[in-house]
Structure formats: structure tokens, C-alpha cells
Design a protein around this motif. Structure first.
Motif: not given
Length: 135
Positions: A60-64, A108-113
């Protein structure tokens, strides 16, 4: 100065041990870069917006973000690569969002595809991914 290729970064992240302090499934690497996010809502791509990354992991990725994002919402993000201008297009799902300051939200987001292929244009690729997931 050197730059890590996407493949080298991926293999490095996979080789790291899990963060025992935060009980993370995937270890994180700090990353600060401005990216374009394409929100998906009501089976359509919303207005693109710029966000800053906080960190990246193999999951996943963390963003602002300047705006809050609802848990469960989805978006597409393009990560630059160092292999001839190709980008990595990622479909993500928001897992959490916390306000850090006025107009600053940690997401906070997770990768789906993941799509590894190069697209003719970013807009075409975003449309292709959204059509595939929204069909």
C-alpha cells in the motif's frame, strides 16, 4: 546521485522485515513525491487531484491529501518509473484517513490492482482500469 529502479525498490521492500513496533504486515519506506490521484465514485472517474506521498510498502501507500477520503473509497494513482517513461498504475482502496492539521489528511490505502504495462496516455490508462473494475 543515483535512483533506484522500481524493481530494485520492490525487491528491497520485500526483503525488509516486518515493522515489529507497529505490527505492520508490510514494512514501509518513506517516500516524498507529488502525484496525481484519480478518485473513483459513482462508477466514474472524479476530478484528478494532487497529493503528496508519505510512504510506500509492497502492500500500500501513505498519502497526504488536502481533503478527507472515506474508508472504502477507491482511486487510481500513477507512480513514476525509471524505465523509459512508463508509469505503474495502481488501483487503491482507502483503509483509513486522519486529519493532521487544517487541510491536511493522512490517508492509508492498500493496493488492489497493478498494471505494469505502459499506456498510450495517462487518461486512457485510468479509463481502462476504471472500466475493468467498474464493469
Amino acid at each position: 546521485m543515483i535512483e533506484l529502479s522500481a524493481e530494485l525498490l520492490e525487491s528491497t521492500l520485500r526483503g525488509l522485515r516486518a515493522d515489529k513496533v507497529h505490527n505492520r504486515k508490510h514494512p514501509r519506506a518513506p517516500m516524498r513525491v507529488k502525484l496525481t490521484l484519480y478518485p473513483i465514485a459513482d462508477r466514474a472517474i472524479g476530478k484528478p487531484k494532487e497529493v503528496w506521498t508519505r510512504d510506500l510498502s509492497s502492500g500500500g501507500i501513505g498519502l497526504l491529501s488536502p481533503e478527507p477520503m472515506r474508508a472504502g473509497s477507491t482511486f487510481i494513482i500513477r507512480l513514476p518509473r525509471n524505465d523509459g517513461g512508463k508509469h505503474l498504475h495502481l488501483l487503491c482502496t482507502v483503509k483509513n484517513c486522519e486529519q493532521q492539521a487544517k487541510g491536511v489528511y493522512a490517508v492509508g490505502a492498500s493496493f488492489v490492482e497493478v498494471n505494469h504495462s505502459a499506456a498510450q496516455s495517462a487518461d486512457d490508462e485510468v479509463k481502462r482500469i476504471s472500466q475493468a473494475i467498474l464493469a
